[in-house]
Scaffold this motif. Structure first.
Motif, PDB file in Angstrom:
ATOM      1  N   GLU A   1       0.815  -1.227   0.000  1.00  0.00           N
ATOM      2  CA  GLU A   1       0.000   0.000   0.000  1.00  0.00           C
ATOM      3  C   GLU A   1       0.846   1.275   0.000  1.00  0.00           C
ATOM      4  N   GLN A   2       2.135   1.131  -0.346  1.00  0.00           N
ATOM      5  CA  GLN A   2       2.978   2.326  -0.350  1.00  0.00           C
ATOM      6  C   GLN A   2       2.434   3.358  -1.341  1.00  0.00           C
ATOM      7  N   GLU A   3       2.815   4.587  -1.132  1.00  0.00           N
ATOM      8  CA  GLU A   3       2.379   5.694  -2.020  1.00  0.00           C
ATOM      9  C   GLU A   3       0.852   5.693  -2.170  1.00  0.00           C
ATOM     10  N   ARG A   4       0.189   5.528  -1.066  1.00  0.00           N
ATOM     11  CA  ARG A   4      -1.284   5.496  -1.009  1.00  0.00           C
ATOM     12  C   ARG A   4      -1.865   4.485  -2.012  1.00  0.00           C
ATOM     13  N   GLY A   5      -1.199   3.339  -2.078  1.00  0.00           N
ATOM     14  CA  GLY A   5      -1.691   2.247  -2.922  1.00  0.00           C
ATOM     15  C   GLY A   5      -1.416   2.457  -4.405  1.00  0.00           C
ATOM     16  N   ARG A   6      -0.592   3.472  -4.740  1.00  0.00           N
ATOM     17  CA  ARG A   6      -0.378   3.756  -6.164  1.00  0.00           C
ATOM     18  C   ARG A   6       0.941   3.189  -6.689  1.00  0.00           C
ATOM     19  N   ARG A   7       1.798   2.732  -5.781  1.00  0.00           N
ATOM     20  CA  ARG A   7       3.046   2.093  -6.224  1.00  0.00           C
ATOM     21  C   ARG A   7       3.539   1.160  -5.128  1.00  0.00           C
ATOM     22  N   GLY A   8       3.547  -0.131  -5.429  1.00  0.00           N
ATOM     23  CA  GLY A   8       4.059  -1.081  -4.460  1.00  0.00           C
ATOM     24  C   GLY A   8       5.571  -0.982  -4.377  1.00  0.00           C
ATOM     25  N   GLY A   9       6.137  -1.383  -3.266  1.00  0.00           N
ATOM     26  CA  GLY A   9       7.605  -1.394  -3.126  1.00  0.00           C
ATOM     27  C   GLY A   9       8.051  -0.408  -2.067  1.00  0.00           C
TER      28      GLY A   9
END
Ligand code: PLP
Length: 420
Positions: free
Chosen positions: A231-239
């Motif tokens: 859910e990193q970057e508010r779910g916009r980019r995993g990792g």
């Protein structure tokens, strides 16, 4: 062979990380190494640092923090924007771009052309500019995405992104801008550029470090991630975020804003002095690209009737780092797709060299280049078997390949080169 860098004029490829940025990232390498997603206080410190950098990058872009998505580089940002734009308008199957985009855009779009999309690549004129009338003719209700760079990495030519965006919006298309070459050279104010939905930047091009970039995603824009995961970057980019790189990018962004006007004026003056000096001291030199709509730091010149690769190799022995308009890829010498799209004559396209200055370029760099380059050009012209005659294209290509191979034998085998 001992090597001493004397003049680094390849800032469009990458830049020296600012000492302030490198200092700022140190604690996040050595001490504050927590994961920003961890629930404990230690992870929270890293999260706090990422949040601060987000605001610094937002200030650089003239947008809000929630509109900044951290990526690993410009290429990722471009790819993510393309995927998200097409996902937002799934019934539309047409994409418009230009013939002179960076491979970070051209390559995914050419891939999509094999997957059911129709891709139009707009032409450029002899100065490297696009024709808005061609865009108006090509765009339709089927166009999902218009992707046009803010400024070209090889020539520095600046595109009218504001006008392009208006046309895209009139037709209901998404608009993505590759602005990787813009920070520190062009003022970005995305609050004012309402038509831009996505815009990619890369930290190592403005004195941050490699491995960090950012994608502007306008608030309210539907966004499907390119990289699925947590859910990193508010779910916009995993990792897990590259915390040290992001911290350094935040500081680099702040430095750009601190003395923007003064830095642009200083770099432009250096570039102009370099240009005037080369034109005065060398015969048969042409400037590639529109000199009136060009980044302050970029100078692309064609030294006619000689080869960029030979110039590059000779300048390399003198400690001058620049780029050439022809690069070895797949063992053959491919002239730059940008200069070819501009119809730069064959005699000049192969002898094209890009000088790109930066915040740390000095008068000493320019003096050194103006002292060393003219004799190199003169010498190469003397030994050129073609003199000033335009060579036969095929025979010339063969001869150039042979020459590069001998250069490689001399300098040692290097990985395939491509333009950045
Ligand atoms: N777009 C442009 C215009 C560039 O000049 C570059 C790098 O040279 C990129 C995209 C790719 O950026 P990165 O190296 O961060 O992936």
């Amino acid at each position: 062979m001992p090597y001493t860098l004397q003049a680094y004029l390849d800032n469009n490829a990458t830049t020296l990380p600012a000492p302030e940025a490198v200092d700022a990232m140190q604690p996040y390498l050595r001490e504050v190494y927590g994961n920003p997603s961890s629930a404990h206080t230690f992870g929270g410190r890293a999260q706090h640092a990422v949040a601060k950098a987000r605001e610094q990058v937002a200030a650089l872009l003239g947008c809000t923090g929630v509109e900044v998505l951290f990526t690993s580089c410009g290429t990722e940002g471009d790819n993510a924007a393309i995927v998200a734009a097409l996902d937002a308008l799934p019934s539309r199957k047409h994409i418009i771009t230009t013939r002179v985009e960076h491979p970070a855009v051209l390559s995914p779009l050419r891939h999509l052309a094999t997957r059911g999309y129709r891709v139009t690549e707009l032409n450029v004129d002899r100065q490297g500019g696009i024709d808005l009338e061609e865009l108006r003719r090509e765009i339709s209700g089927d166009t999902a995405l218009v992707s046009v760079m803010w400024a070209n990495n090889e020539t520095g030519v600046i595109f009218p992104v504001h006008e392009v965006g208006e046309i895209a919006k009139q037709n209901g298309a998404m608009f993505h801008v590759d602005a990787v070459q813009s920070p520190g050279k062009v003022k970005l104010d995305l609050a004012k550029e309402a038509a831009i939905d996505f815009l990619a930047i890369s930290a190592h091009k403005f004195h941050g470090v490699k491995g960090a970039g950012a994608l502007f995603v306008r608030k309210g824009t539907r966004f499907r991630p390119l990289i699925h995961g947590g859910e990193q970057e508010r779910g916009r980019r995993g990792g897990t975020e590259n915390v040290p790189g992001i911290v350094a990018m935040g500081v680099a962004a702040e430095l750009v804003l601190k003395d923007f006007d003064a830095a642009v004026t200083r770099v432009a003056a250096l570039r102009d002095r370099l240009e005037a000096g080369l034109l005065a001291k060398c015969d048969h030199v042409v400037v590639n690209g529109d000199r009136d709509h060009r980044l302050c730091n970029t100078l692309n010149v064609g030294f006619e009737f000689i080869e960029g690769e030979s110039i590059l190799l000779m300048l390399d022995t003198l400690g001058i780092a620049v780029s050439s308009g022809s690069a070895c890829s797949s063992g053959s010498l491919e002239p730059s797709h940008v200069l070819r799209a501009m119809s730069v004559p064959f005699t000049a396209v192969h002898g094209s060299i890009r000088f790109s200055l930066g915040r740390y370029s000095t008068d000493k760099d320019v003096d050194y280049v103006l002292e060393k380059v003219p004799p190199v050009i003169k010498r190469l012209r003397e030994i050129s078997p073609f003199g000033r005659q335009a060579p036969n294209e095929k025979a010339e290509a063969e001869r150039r390949r042979e020459k590069i191979e001998s250069g490689r034998r001399f300098f040692g085998k290097r990985p395939e080169q491509h333009r950045v």
